[in-house]
Motif scaffolding. Structure first.
Motif, PDB file in Angstrom:
ATOM      1  N   LEU A   1       3.630  -1.880  -3.518  1.00 30.73           N
ATOM      2  CA  LEU A   1       4.879  -2.321  -2.903  1.00 30.73           C
ATOM      3  C   LEU A   1       5.526  -3.401  -3.758  1.00 30.73           C
ATOM      4  O   LEU A   1       4.866  -4.064  -4.553  1.00 30.73           O
ATOM      5  N   THR A   2       6.826  -3.564  -3.558  1.00 34.41           N
ATOM      6  CA  THR A   2       7.582  -4.585  -4.269  1.00 34.41           C
ATOM      7  C   THR A   2       8.115  -5.619  -3.279  1.00 34.41           C
ATOM      8  O   THR A   2       8.572  -5.261  -2.191  1.00 34.41           O
ATOM      9  N   LEU A   3       8.022  -6.877  -3.661  1.00 32.29           N
ATOM     10  CA  LEU A   3       8.628  -7.940  -2.873  1.00 32.29           C
ATOM     11  C   LEU A   3      10.070  -8.045  -3.354  1.00 32.29           C
ATOM     12  O   LEU A   3      10.361  -8.566  -4.431  1.00 32.29           O
ATOM     13  N   HIS A   4      10.981  -7.503  -2.566  1.00 28.63           N
ATOM     14  CA  HIS A   4      12.386  -7.367  -2.944  1.00 28.63           C
ATOM     15  C   HIS A   4      13.022  -8.737  -3.168  1.00 28.63           C
ATOM     16  O   HIS A   4      12.955  -9.608  -2.301  1.00 28.63           O
ATOM     17  N   ALA A   5      13.644  -8.914  -4.320  1.00 29.93           N
ATOM     18  CA  ALA A   5      14.190 -10.219  -4.689  1.00 29.93           C
ATOM     19  C   ALA A   5      15.342 -10.664  -3.793  1.00 29.93           C
ATOM     20  O   ALA A   5      15.470 -11.849  -3.496  1.00 29.93           O
ATOM     21  N   LYS A   6      16.181  -9.730  -3.355  1.00 33.39           N
ATOM     22  CA  LYS A   6      17.357 -10.118  -2.567  1.00 33.39           C
ATOM     23  C   LYS A   6      17.039 -10.385  -1.103  1.00 33.39           C
ATOM     24  O   LYS A   6      17.635 -11.269  -0.494  1.00 33.39           O
ATOM     25  N   ILE A   7      16.119  -9.595  -0.529  1.00 30.51           N
ATOM     26  CA  ILE A   7      15.891  -9.749   0.911  1.00 30.51           C
ATOM     27  C   ILE A   7      14.528 -10.331   1.268  1.00 30.51           C
ATOM     28  O   ILE A   7      14.277 -10.627   2.426  1.00 30.51           O
ATOM     29  N   GLY A   8      13.650 -10.509   0.283  1.00 29.01           N
ATOM     30  CA  GLY A   8      12.414 -11.238   0.494  1.00 29.01           C
ATOM     31  C   GLY A   8      11.374 -10.571   1.379  1.00 29.01           C
ATOM     32  O   GLY A   8      10.599 -11.281   2.033  1.00 29.01           O
TER      33      GLY A   8
ATOM     34  N   ASP B   1      -5.080  -0.882   5.063  1.00 29.53           N
ATOM     35  CA  ASP B   1      -5.365  -1.553   6.335  1.00 29.53           C
ATOM     36  C   ASP B   1      -5.046  -3.049   6.300  1.00 29.53           C
ATOM     37  O   ASP B   1      -5.302  -3.761   7.259  1.00 29.53           O
ATOM     38  N   ARG B   2      -4.460  -3.544   5.196  1.00 29.83           N
ATOM     39  CA  ARG B   2      -4.080  -4.952   5.091  1.00 29.83           C
ATOM     40  C   ARG B   2      -2.735  -5.084   4.364  1.00 29.83           C
ATOM     41  O   ARG B   2      -2.643  -5.702   3.303  1.00 29.83           O
ATOM     42  N   LEU B   3      -1.708  -4.512   4.961  1.00 35.30           N
ATOM     43  CA  LEU B   3      -0.380  -4.570   4.353  1.00 35.30           C
ATOM     44  C   LEU B   3       0.149  -5.998   4.426  1.00 35.30           C
ATOM     45  O   LEU B   3      -0.196  -6.757   5.330  1.00 35.30           O
ATOM     46  N   PRO B   4       1.001  -6.377   3.484  1.00 36.14           N
ATOM     47  CA  PRO B   4       1.473  -7.765   3.409  1.00 36.14           C
ATOM     48  C   PRO B   4       2.538  -8.084   4.453  1.00 36.14           C
ATOM     49  O   PRO B   4       3.084  -7.203   5.104  1.00 36.14           O
ATOM     50  N   ALA B   5       2.843  -9.364   4.567  1.00 36.79           N
ATOM     51  CA  ALA B   5       3.946  -9.828   5.408  1.00 36.79           C
ATOM     52  C   ALA B   5       4.759 -10.806   4.555  1.00 36.79           C
ATOM     53  O   ALA B   5       4.182 -11.503   3.717  1.00 36.79           O
ATOM     54  N   PRO B   6       6.046 -10.851   4.764  1.00 42.55           N
ATOM     55  CA  PRO B   6       6.837  -9.980   5.646  1.00 42.55           C
ATOM     56  C   PRO B   6       7.017  -8.605   5.011  1.00 42.55           C
ATOM     57  O   PRO B   6       7.074  -8.485   3.791  1.00 42.55           O
ATOM     58  N   ILE B   7       7.073  -7.605   5.851  1.00 43.87           N
ATOM     59  CA  ILE B   7       7.166  -6.230   5.374  1.00 43.87           C
ATOM     60  C   ILE B   7       8.275  -5.510   6.136  1.00 43.87           C
ATOM     61  O   ILE B   7       8.562  -5.859   7.288  1.00 43.87           O
ATOM     62  N   GLY B   8       8.895  -4.541   5.484  1.00 47.61           N
ATOM     63  CA  GLY B   8       9.920  -3.750   6.150  1.00 47.61           C
ATOM     64  C   GLY B   8       9.351  -3.110   7.403  1.00 47.61           C
ATOM     65  O   GLY B   8       8.217  -2.635   7.405  1.00 47.61           O
ATOM     66  N   GLU B   9      10.129  -3.126   8.478  1.00 46.99           N
ATOM     67  CA  GLU B   9       9.628  -2.666   9.779  1.00 46.99           C
ATOM     68  C   GLU B   9       9.211  -1.206   9.781  1.00 46.99           C
ATOM     69  O   GLU B   9       8.421  -0.793  10.620  1.00 46.99           O
ATOM     70  N   ASP B  10       9.679  -0.423   8.852  1.00 48.01           N
ATOM     71  CA  ASP B  10       9.381   1.003   8.806  1.00 48.01           C
ATOM     72  C   ASP B  10       8.312   1.360   7.777  1.00 48.01           C
ATOM     73  O   ASP B  10       7.952   2.517   7.641  1.00 48.01           O
ATOM     74  N   VAL B  11       7.773   0.399   7.050  1.00 51.82           N
ATOM     75  CA  VAL B  11       6.844   0.699   5.958  1.00 51.82           C
ATOM     76  C   VAL B  11       5.540   1.302   6.480  1.00 51.82           C
ATOM     77  O   VAL B  11       5.003   2.233   5.884  1.00 51.82           O
ATOM     78  N   GLU B  12       5.031   0.817   7.597  1.00 49.36           N
ATOM     79  CA  GLU B  12       3.789   1.390   8.128  1.00 49.36           C
ATOM     80  C   GLU B  12       3.984   2.862   8.481  1.00 49.36           C
ATOM     81  O   GLU B  12       3.101   3.687   8.209  1.00 49.36           O
ATOM     82  N   ARG B  13       5.138   3.209   9.064  1.00 50.65           N
ATOM     83  CA  ARG B  13       5.423   4.615   9.363  1.00 50.65           C
ATOM     84  C   ARG B  13       5.492   5.420   8.072  1.00 50.65           C
ATOM     85  O   ARG B  13       4.961   6.522   7.969  1.00 50.65           O
TER      86      ARG B  13
END
Length: 193
Positions: A72-79, A167-179
Motif C-alpha cells: 500500500l501507499t501512504l498517499h501524499a495529498k490525503i494522508g 491481518d494487520r493493515l495500517p491506519a489511517p486506511i481508506g474505508e474500502d481497502v479491507e473490502r
C-alpha cells in the motif's frame, strides 16, 4: 461542446466493454457496474479528467507471492494508506494498462502479474482549487508480485510505500481497502468447492 481526444474515446470503448463483460461478485458491486455503465453511456468524456468532474479511474491492489501481504501507499495529498491508482492517460492502451502503469509509477515495481478486474468503488473527492475532479468511479484490478515482496520505491505521490500483513493493515486506511483486499484475494485464489 468539447471534442473528446481520440485516445480517450478508445479508452471509453475499452471501459464499456470491460464493464459489460464483468460478472460482479455481489449485488452492490453489480449496482455499481450498472452505474458506471450509465455514466459512460451519458458522458463521452467520462475517461478524461479534464472532460467532466465525474470520471473513471484505474487502480491496483498488489499482493505478495504467497498472498499474505499487501503493498500500500501512504498517499501524499490525503494522508491515508491506499492501493495504487489514478487517472487514465492518453498513452494508456486500456483501463487495465492504466492500472498497471499507475502501479509501476507509484511503487517502482516491474514484472507484476496483473490480474482481472475485482472491484468497483465510487468515491467523492475533497474540493480543491487545483482540480475539477469531484468524484472518481474506480475500476480496481489485482496484481501479484511473483518475486515475493520486492522492495518498493516511494514516488513523489506518496509519503511511504510498504508491505503489510493482511491481518494487520495500517491506519489511517481508506474505508474500502479491507473490502478490496478480500476481493483481491478472491480474485487470485479460486474459492474452495
Amino acid at each position: 461542446m468539447t471534442t473528446v481526444p481520440a485516445p480517450y474515446a478508445r479508452l471509453h470503448e475499452d471501459a464499456t466493454s470491460l464493464l459489460e463483460g464483468w460478472t460482479a461478485p455481489n449485488a452492490p458491486q453489480d449496482s455499481l457496474r450498472r452505474e458506471f455503465l450509465a455514466v459512460l453511456a451519458a458522458e463521452p468524456r467520462a475517461m478524461w479528467r479534464h472532460g467532466t468532474g465525474v470520471h473513471l479511474t484505474a487502480s491496483c491492489l498488489v499482493l505478495d507471492a504467497d498472498r499474505s501481504q499487501v503493498l500500500l501507499t501512504l498517499h501524499a495529498k490525503i494522508g491515508i494508506w491506499l492501493p495504487f491508482g489514478g487517472h487514465v492517460e492518453p498513452e494508456d492502451r486500456s483501463v487495465r494498462g492504466a492500472a498497471a502503469r499507475e502501479t509501476r509509477e507509484e511503487s517502482g515495481l516491474v514484472g507484476l502479474e496483473l490480474g482481472d478486474l475485482v472491484d468497483l468503488d465510487r468515491h467523492a473527492l475533497p474540493a480543491s482549487q487545483y482540480s475539477a475532479c469531484a468524484e472518481h468511479l474506480d475500476l480496481r484490478f489485482v496484481a501479484v508480485d511473483p518475486a515475493g515482496r520486492s522492495a518498493p520505491v516511494v514516488s513523489d505521490e506518496s509519503e511511504d510505500v510498504r508491505w503489510w500483513p493482511l491481518d494487520r493493515l495500517p491506519a489511517p486506511i481508506g474505508e474500502d481497502v479491507e473490502r478490496l483486499v478480500r476481493a483481491g484475494i478472491a480474485g487470485v485464489i479460486p474459492p474452495r468447492p
